[in-house]
Design an enzyme around this catalytic site. Structure first.
Site, short mmCIF file in Angstrom:
data_model
loop_
_atom_site.label_atom_id
_atom_site.label_comp_id
_atom_site.label_asym_id
_atom_site.label_seq_id
_atom_site.Cartn_x
_atom_site.Cartn_y
_atom_site.Cartn_z
N TYR A 47 0.82 -1.22 0.00
CA TYR A 47 0.00 0.00 0.00
C TYR A 47 0.86 1.28 0.00
O TYR A 47 0.34 2.36 0.20
CB TYR A 47 -0.96 0.00 1.19
CG TYR A 47 -2.01 -1.08 1.12
CD1 TYR A 47 -3.05 -0.99 0.19
CD2 TYR A 47 -1.97 -2.19 1.95
CE1 TYR A 47 -4.02 -1.98 0.11
CE2 TYR A 47 -2.94 -3.19 1.87
CZ TYR A 47 -3.97 -3.08 0.95
OH TYR A 47 -4.92 -4.06 0.88
N ASP A 60 -1.96 -10.70 8.39
CA ASP A 60 -1.19 -11.78 7.78
C ASP A 60 0.29 -11.70 8.11
O ASP A 60 0.95 -12.71 8.29
CB ASP A 60 -1.34 -11.72 6.25
CG ASP A 60 -2.75 -12.03 5.80
OD1 ASP A 60 -3.16 -13.20 5.88
OD2 ASP A 60 -3.46 -11.09 5.39
N HIS A 117 5.05 -6.58 -4.05
CA HIS A 117 3.63 -6.80 -4.32
C HIS A 117 2.85 -5.53 -4.07
O HIS A 117 3.28 -4.63 -3.35
CB HIS A 117 3.07 -7.96 -3.48
CG HIS A 117 3.11 -7.72 -2.01
ND1 HIS A 117 2.04 -7.23 -1.31
CD2 HIS A 117 4.09 -7.91 -1.10
CE1 HIS A 117 2.35 -7.14 -0.03
NE2 HIS A 117 3.60 -7.53 0.13
N TYR A 170 -11.42 -0.73 -0.20
CA TYR A 170 -11.47 -0.36 1.23
C TYR A 170 -10.17 0.30 1.66
O TYR A 170 -10.09 0.87 2.74
CB TYR A 170 -11.75 -1.61 2.08
CG TYR A 170 -10.52 -2.32 2.60
CD1 TYR A 170 -9.74 -3.11 1.76
CD2 TYR A 170 -10.12 -2.20 3.93
CE1 TYR A 170 -8.62 -3.75 2.23
CE2 TYR A 170 -8.99 -2.85 4.41
CZ TYR A 170 -8.24 -3.62 3.55
OH TYR A 170 -7.11 -4.26 4.01
N ARG A 171 -9.17 0.28 0.79
CA ARG A 171 -7.81 0.74 1.14
C ARG A 171 -7.02 0.62 -0.14
O ARG A 171 -7.33 -0.21 -0.99
CB ARG A 171 -7.27 -0.23 2.19
CG ARG A 171 -5.93 0.08 2.81
CD ARG A 171 -5.65 -1.02 3.83
NE ARG A 171 -4.35 -0.86 4.47
CZ ARG A 171 -3.78 -1.77 5.25
NH1 ARG A 171 -4.41 -2.91 5.50
NH2 ARG A 171 -2.61 -1.55 5.80
#
Lengths: 604, 604
Positions: free
Chosen positions: A147, A208, A448, A529-530
């Protein structure tokens, strides 16, 4: 009493003894490092350079301002970012940029990093930023993998690294099942502290990957996998430094001498915590968190389903079970390709052709290379409570899941210790883990980035989102890793694109694929959502009901709370007045700004 | 599937058939009316009068403004409050004032009441208020008993009665277990609609008294008694008319075509819902609410404990059981005096002396007049789920509670149908009820007002709050009705003072007693979670950490969102700029303002 005794006997224990948090973290980190990010094909960028200063700030003025801040915080707590960007890995994450950058690594870099040691010092930094109109970007620990990591939204911002020095667990209350943490407390550290105190009756919830900040993850509205997985819903009480330098405590924390700051979230009057999540309205310096009572036992389970088209019926089965809490934690439905990736081996071991790895190759490899064998979808879940209570729920789940032809319950006893199943088992039992990161080994220099739309829990939505993602990935020749996470009444499709961060074409393809998916999903009514830092403008623009009324409202709040626009400009798509209305960074190409290429913000 | 079948068989049914919501409500209302508020000792105020206009507004200008609004909404939807204030009772609550006023009934009255029929008409009202700088005060249905009813905070405000015309259940989703409601949907109406559709698998959650608005109760952060009792935590999505007339939808509602407005509360970016609860920042016109899955069975239980000093040990037992969800709903611990009051009979039946009713009189009366018999504390709870799951929890609870000498489990089979126990049973099963109101019959012209401080769940806190309340009540000669409600990690002491609303001295004593308790509680670190209209300034002032930083922050938001200060000035202690800083209504005597007696607000 009997349920407490059961609880005590069921506490998860670490596989080895740990002499303390730092040692433990170092050991864990070393072990993980051996398996992840072993190689980077290109040498690290060795360019010595002037620090990037924010657009609109003169270099001399910037230098003078930093000298002043050094005088206030101590020279050792203000670092200019004028050295080569260090490559890093997860447990020693660099705080000057995004380690998993989707742009050129030099794009979204900090000009400097400062390390306040207290709320008062955070106030000093904020007042300093207002004085010089320098954009600051607070991070807790700078994880936020997929993110944007530690990168600021505006190039050349001064990163405020809260976690380095503000890393204490200020309270750990074994009677109320609560804690109060600073930004630098990781899930690992909190877990360790609880174990060290012998508080076996309290669990934490962990996402996670457990190395990030509890506070940072929560204010980004991250989730975990125990029944306390909705971190935002489980927090209680904030201390916030406002962009003007004022400090507030929310909820009961606003009552002097209150003893319920961590036990009752709401307080009296407007409940303002929410506007400090996914925003740039304040710097959260303390956060209360509730902790889960040890449920008195737990049991992981895994089911596999053979066909791609089982996805829809499975979701229809999951929905009532999840809402009724028969499925008690976030339900994970993952595609078999992720079982391959979770092995931590490179894609090239299975396929060396061009384009996405073919389905038949994935299935063949799953058969031979994994302990579980071939399937298309796997469900990972956990039942909680004493054995007879678990048995009740597991029987219901079994009967329902087996309505799908070919559904198979995997016997955990057949799975080796390093099988991904056990990573999910640990996480769902509140034990921090980093096994999940193994799948970045899928490509060289693996990184990622996430696409995470929210949808109803329905066959039609699961099928539509799967098809949408598949089409976009095929278009760009990218392997597609879909996982559906069912929160309670909704699910998130989480698609992690794994890419070679040293390959410009791969980065570009990943970004274009993400941008396509965001637009295509929004057209069908699905919103994220993000999202990643460079996609925030685009995602925010999809929440456009009534001529963008929500963003106008957000901007009104921003202008009221941060009149000089110094705090994390652009975070979650919210730009302060002086950056706004110029089309700056608001296009489809917004991520791709280089020094000098952006439109000068207004009024700087 | 088996758990659904169990669920269906366990759905609560109403004792009689109902032909529709209006009929049902009328029947229920009539029945309740027979038992409650039968008499008022004084005749109703028959004074015909000019409407009270808000301070600072010229009467002619006001009249002209109202005429204009009539032209917009239709004459029939704008009522001037120039008739005698009607006495009312719960199911036909007047919307011009507080039916249970703690001040003279004429003090906090509306100048007029308007009835918008849509979000667009609410916008029109807001724009109109801005044009004329007239304070408006939105109500959903005007219940809010014990906290100010339908009264506006500023005398002469125009009440915006949302519920009369905006009373639709816009969506009722049996797959997602959600609904979308307008302000005029009561708990009764929602319950009835679900029964009418045959959605036996969905429960609602209801507060003690079911005639109020689901939306209104939730944005006041009211609570109920099923596992979905934290209404605020269970809502999902708002539509809000801002004080400037703009309309936003929060969460996923901001994404055009979104199908997850009611299933995922957070959306993207700042989560702003909280600032619209207990505030005056917007008018909520639609709200999403999640519904509880029928748990597949339920069972009420009641324990009694003989001695006053059992309170502390009981709280120590409750805390871990509640946090671990062995006690699954809000735990209610009530004093035996409330068993007397819940009979619905006047105090004079038991005691005709002066001062508080003596303890020995209460115990003697409990022995002879109630089916349960004498005790000091009663615990009311409910276990949910199929029988064998309930048995597990009930056995744990039984073993724990019986550690207190003299603890007794009451056998429900011994209790008559009109026993208060069955009212609690209905409420904890999500069936709306109004039995609770019976205790206002304790005095003639009975009304009630609440003191509700939040504390940890501990022996020391329960004992301290009990002593604090008892001392204050004794000081003013008022009967003390303590009930402890354990939310999850905290408890609220709920003290309802029942008083004769036609007796000025009784009102004064009640108000002074409340003011003392608020200050004394704050000195010990306890703050109210909600309060009566006339106590809002005082309660807000106790949340004063860091030189009142939170209120300064609230005021900053208020000024940004409501620059003309038209929306519910003073609600929850938040005054817009033009009313602020003059000490107006900010003293201990704040409630007692008459026309002309207040300081003129600044800048009107």
């Amino acid at each position: 009493m009997s349920f407490a005794d059961e609880a005590n006997s069921a506490v998860p224990t670490l596989p080895s003894t740990h002499s303390g948090i730092p040692t433990f973290l170092l050991e864990k980190a070393q072990k993980a490092k051996e398996g992840i990010f072993e190689t980077r094909t290109k040498p690290a960028n060795e360019r010595q350079r002037l620090p990037v200063v924010p657009l609109g700030i003169e270099r001399d003025e910037f230098t003078k301002a930093l000298a002043e801040l050094r005088g206030q915080l101590g020279a050792e707590h203000v670092e200019i970012n004028d050295k080569p960007l260090k490559d890093g890995w997860y447990m020693e994450h660099p705080n000057t940029h995004d380690m998993m950058t989707i742009l050129d690594e030099e794009e979204l870099v900090a000009s400097a990093v400062v390390y306040p040691g207290s709320t008062e010092e955070v106030q000093q930094v904020v007042l300093w930023a207002n004085k010089y109109r320098i954009p600051i970007f607070p991070i807790s620990m700078g994880r936020n993998l997929g993110y944007g990591g530690a990168a600021p939204r505006v190039r050349g911002s001064v990163t405020v690294d809260l976690g380095r020095r503000m890393n204490q667990i200020l309270d750990l209350n074994p009677e109320d099942y609560t804690c109060l943490v600073e930004p630098g407390v990781s899930f690992y550290a909190l877990y360790e502290a609880i174990q060290a105190k012998g508080y076996a009756h309290m669990w934490i919830d962990t996402p996670d990957i457990g190395g990030g900040s509890v506070l940072g993850n929560t204010i980004d509205r991250g989730v975990g996998y125990t029944p306390y997985g909705d971190h935002w819903a489980c927090h209680a009480g904030l201390e916030v430094v406002l962009p003007t330098g004022d400090v507030i405590r929310t909820g009961m924390g606003a009552l002097p001498g209150s003893n319920t700051w961590q036990t009752f979230p709401y307080g009296f009057g407007p409940y303002s915590d929410g506007i400090f999540s996914q925003s740039n309205y304040g710097i959260v310096t303390k956060m209360g968190m509730t902790l889960m009572p040890n449920p008195g036992g737990y049991e992981s389970f895994m089911y596999t389903f053979p066909k791609e088209e089982d996805l829809g019926p499975l979701m229809e089965i999951i929905r009532p079970l999840r809402i009724s809490n028969i499925l008690e934690n976030v339900a994970q439905v993952r595609h078999v390709i992720q079982a391959l990736a979770a092995l931590g081996q490179p894609r090239s071991k299975f396929f060396t052709g061009s384009g996405p790895i073919p389905a038949e190759v994935v299935h063949a490899a799953a058969t031979t290379a994994t302990a579980v064998g071939d399937y298309t979808w796997a469900y990972y879940g956990m039942a909680y409570g004493p054995a007879h209570i678990r048995a009740h729920k597991l029987a219901l789940v079994d009967a329902e899941f087996k309505r799908i032809p070919g559904a198979r319950r995997v016997d955990p006893a057949t799975l080796p210790a390093d099988e991904y199943f056990w990573a999910r088992d640990r996480v769902a039992a509140g034990v921090p883990d980093i096994h999940e990161l193994r799948w970045v080994n899928w490509t060289p220099n693996g990184a990622h980035v996430a696409f995470s739309p929210v949808s109803p829990i329905r066959a039609a939505d699961a099928t539509a989102l799967f098809a949408l993602g598949k089409r976009a990935h095929d278009r760009y020749g990218i392997d597609f890793f879909p996982a559906f996470c069912v929160g309670l009444r909704e699910m998130h499709l989480i698609v992690e694109i794994v890419f070679d961060r040293d390959d410009g074409a791969a980065r570009r393809a990943a970004l274009d694929c993400l941008r396509d998916m965001i637009d295509e999903a929004a057209a069908l009514g699905y919103g994220e959502y993000r999202t990643h830092l460079v996609l925030m403008d685009q995602v925010a623009s999809t929440y456009s009901w009534n001529d963008g009324a929500l963003m106008k409202f957000n901007e009104r709040l921003k202008d009221a709370l941060d009149p000089n626009g110094i705090l994390a400009p652009g975070r979650c798509g919210i730009w302060p007045k002086r950056y706004r209305g110029r089309g700056w960074e608001m296009t489809r190409e917004s991520g791709h700004v280089s020094e000098g290429s952006g439109v000068e913000p207004a009024g700087l």
